[in-house]
Design an enzyme around this catalytic site. Structure first.
Site, PDB file in Angstrom:
ATOM      1  N   GLU A   1       0.913  -1.315  -0.173  1.00  0.00           N
ATOM      2  CA  GLU A   1       0.137  -0.082  -0.199  1.00  0.00           C
ATOM      3  C   GLU A   1       0.622   1.368  -0.064  1.00  0.00           C
ATOM      4  O   GLU A   1       0.602   2.018   0.817  1.00  0.00           O
ATOM      5  CB  GLU A   1      -1.028   0.093   1.103  1.00  0.00           C
TER       6      GLU A   1
ATOM      7  N   GLU B   1      -6.103 -10.885  -1.113  1.00  0.00           N
ATOM      8  CA  GLU B   1      -6.880 -10.689   0.253  1.00  0.00           C
ATOM      9  C   GLU B   1      -8.454 -10.584  -0.103  1.00  0.00           C
ATOM     10  O   GLU B   1      -9.224  -9.735   0.342  1.00  0.00           O
ATOM     11  CB  GLU B   1      -6.443  -9.396   0.834  1.00  0.00           C
TER      12      GLU B   1
HETATM   13  O1  9MR Z   1      -7.393  -8.257   8.760  1.00  0.00           O
HETATM   14  C1  9MR Z   1      -6.282  -7.201   9.394  1.00  0.00           C
HETATM   15  C2  9MR Z   1      -6.961  -6.869  10.489  1.00  0.00           C
HETATM   16  O2  9MR Z   1      -6.921  -7.878  11.452  1.00  0.00           O
HETATM   17  C3  9MR Z   1      -6.177  -5.837  11.283  1.00  0.00           C
HETATM   18  O3  9MR Z   1      -6.633  -5.206  12.433  1.00  0.00           O
HETATM   19  C4  9MR Z   1      -5.873  -4.612  10.180  1.00  0.00           C
HETATM   20  C5  9MR Z   1      -5.009  -3.621  10.615  1.00  0.00           C
HETATM   21  O4  9MR Z   1      -4.886  -2.602   9.679  1.00  0.00           O
HETATM   22  O5  9MR Z   1      -5.337  -5.364   8.743  1.00  0.00           O
HETATM   23  C6  9MR Z   1      -6.134  -6.301   8.438  1.00  0.00           C
HETATM   24  O6  9MR Z   1      -5.460  -6.677   7.299  1.00  0.00           O
HETATM   25  C7  9MR Z   1      -5.234  -5.815   5.961  1.00  0.00           C
HETATM   26  C8  9MR Z   1      -4.076  -6.278   5.497  1.00  0.00           C
HETATM   27  O7  9MR Z   1      -2.953  -6.550   6.203  1.00  0.00           O
HETATM   28  C9  9MR Z   1      -3.438  -5.269   4.499  1.00  0.00           C
HETATM   29  N1  9MR Z   1      -4.675  -5.083   3.540  1.00  0.00           N
HETATM   30  C10 9MR Z   1      -5.759  -4.566   4.136  1.00  0.00           C
HETATM   31  C11 9MR Z   1      -6.196  -5.698   5.039  1.00  0.00           C
HETATM   32  C12 9MR Z   1      -7.601  -5.218   5.883  1.00  0.00           C
HETATM   33  O8  9MR Z   1      -7.456  -3.997   6.354  1.00  0.00           O
END
Ligand code: 9MR
Length: 369
Positions: A168, A275
């Site tokens: 990102e 994802e």
């Molecule tokens: O699923 C993840 C969640 O449990 C965390 O709290 C969050 C923190 O930012 O990140 C989520 O995963 C993210 C991923 O690492 C990167 N792309 C977006 C995902 C959803 O937010």
């Protein structure tokens, strides 16, 4: 006369045989064996790409672990390998949760995607601060990034087959290119190339990905394409792009998704959906007042989601020459990060298994081809 009758009987038999053949071929095409039992996504897709799910260490026991082993042949740590959780302070790495996930995958013959080495979020504050609490210099920050990447990648060398190296880094705002994160503000865009180089040095066999969301928005797609092209032209080892695939039943269109696959793969790199989930709400449906029934899974949502999943997996199959992995974000509707985002405590139903871990109707549309 007798000859004539015999000829007619034979002709009719041929017709019946043809009908039987068409019927059985039709059944064969259907992966559903009519028992309502699934063989596992990984089996249906064995000629296409690995199918994965993101997990936490709590998913590795009980019924979720049974489902994981049956359905998936790849795993991503939802949080455990991110810079913050795995490297909470400068001289302290916390390996326990990530190790559990890696051990589970190895024990069950699953591939492992590493997520993620460099991100603006979920990175502990110490990374950007010096001893006096001020902002660290570019040289120090790059050295810390190098140490972090070398340590984490080396630990899982030969086990993690693909890393989301940078996550990102591009801004959603049309007027900006790079996200103005601490990484960018302190180092400029250089940190991106360096991260890939150091990951490659630590494990030359690992496939290295740039990973992002909203990759189907035309302007963000172009910005990411330009960045990747620049990196590749400079000889930086980037092997693939991760389209996160946080989509919804309303967005993006199939055309948008196909455009992204085709544009990024034209760079000669692989594409993974890293994802995947299909929210049942539009991004603008952020209601704050909930009344009972507000967040039920309606038949309209269900039908739209069936159509969406059916279409995207058909497109993934058609593009199997460039798509080398599809990973869901979470396992089932029992729990998804979308249950709390962007509206706290609003239940979502974004995955292929329901809260009892049973395949949803959308599942059968994905595997019956
Ligand atoms: O699923 C993840 C969640 O449990 C965390 O709290 C969050 C923190 O930012 O990140 C989520 O995963 C993210 C991923 O690492 C990167 N792309 C977006 C995902 C959803 O937010």
């Amino acid at each position: 006369m007798r000859y004539y009758i015999l000829k007619n009987v034979l002709r009719q038999m041929r017709f019946v045989l043809l009908l039987i053949l068409i019927a059985t071929t039709g059944c064969k095409k259907k992966n559903d064996d009519n028992t309502g039992q699934s063989k596992g996504l990984k089996v249906y897709y064995s000629d296409f790409f690995p199918v994965g799910a993101s997990v936490g260490s709590s998913n590795l026991t009980g019924d979720e672990s049974i489902l994981l082993i049956k359905e998936f042949n790849s795993i991503t740590a939802e949080n455990a390998m991110k810079p913050g959780p795995i490297h909470p302070s400068e001289n302290n790495y916390y390996w326990t949760d990530a190790d559990k996930i890696v051990d589970f995958a190895v024990a069950n013959g699953m591939k492992i995607r590493g997520h993620t080495l460099c991100w603006h979020s979920q990175t502990a504050a110490w990374m950007f601060l010096d001893a006096t609490g001020g902002t660290v210099t570019k040289d120090v920050l790059l050295q810390r990034l190098k140490d972090h990447i070398k340590t984490v990648v080396s630990r899982y060398k030969g086990k993690v087959y693909a890393w989301d190296v940078v996550n990102e880094a591009i801004d959603d705002d049309n007027s900006k290119i790079y996200r103005e994160s601490s990484w960018y503000n302190i180092c400029g865009e250089e940190y991106i190339a360096k991260a890939f180089q150091w990951a490659h040095e630590a494990d030359p066999d690992a496939l290295l990905f740039y990973n992002d969301y909203n990759t189907e928005s035309a302007s963000k797609r172009d910005k990411i394409y330009n960045m990747l092209k620049k990196l590749l032209d400079a000889g930086i080892p980037v092997h693939g792009i991760g389209l996160q695939g946080h989509w919804s039943i309303y967005w993006p269109s199939e055309t948008d998704i196909l455009s992204s696959i085709s544009k990024f793969s034209s760079l000669g790199i692989k594409v993974q959906i890293t994802e995947l989930d299909v929210s049942v709400y539009s991004s603008s449906a952020n209601f704050s007042v909930r009344t009972p029934g507000d967040d039920t899974f309606t038949s309209d949502m269900e039908q739209k989601q069936i159509n969406f999943y059916k279409a995207i997996f058909r497109d993934f199959r058609t593009n199997k020459n460039v798509i080398n992995g599809v990973t869901f974000w979470n396992i089932s509707d029992r729990h998804s990060w979308l249950d709390n985002f962007p509206v706290a405590n609003r239940k979502n139903y974004p995955l292929l298994f329901d809260k009892d871990l049973k395949p949803k109707k959308a599942y059968w549309e994905v595997v019956n081809f």
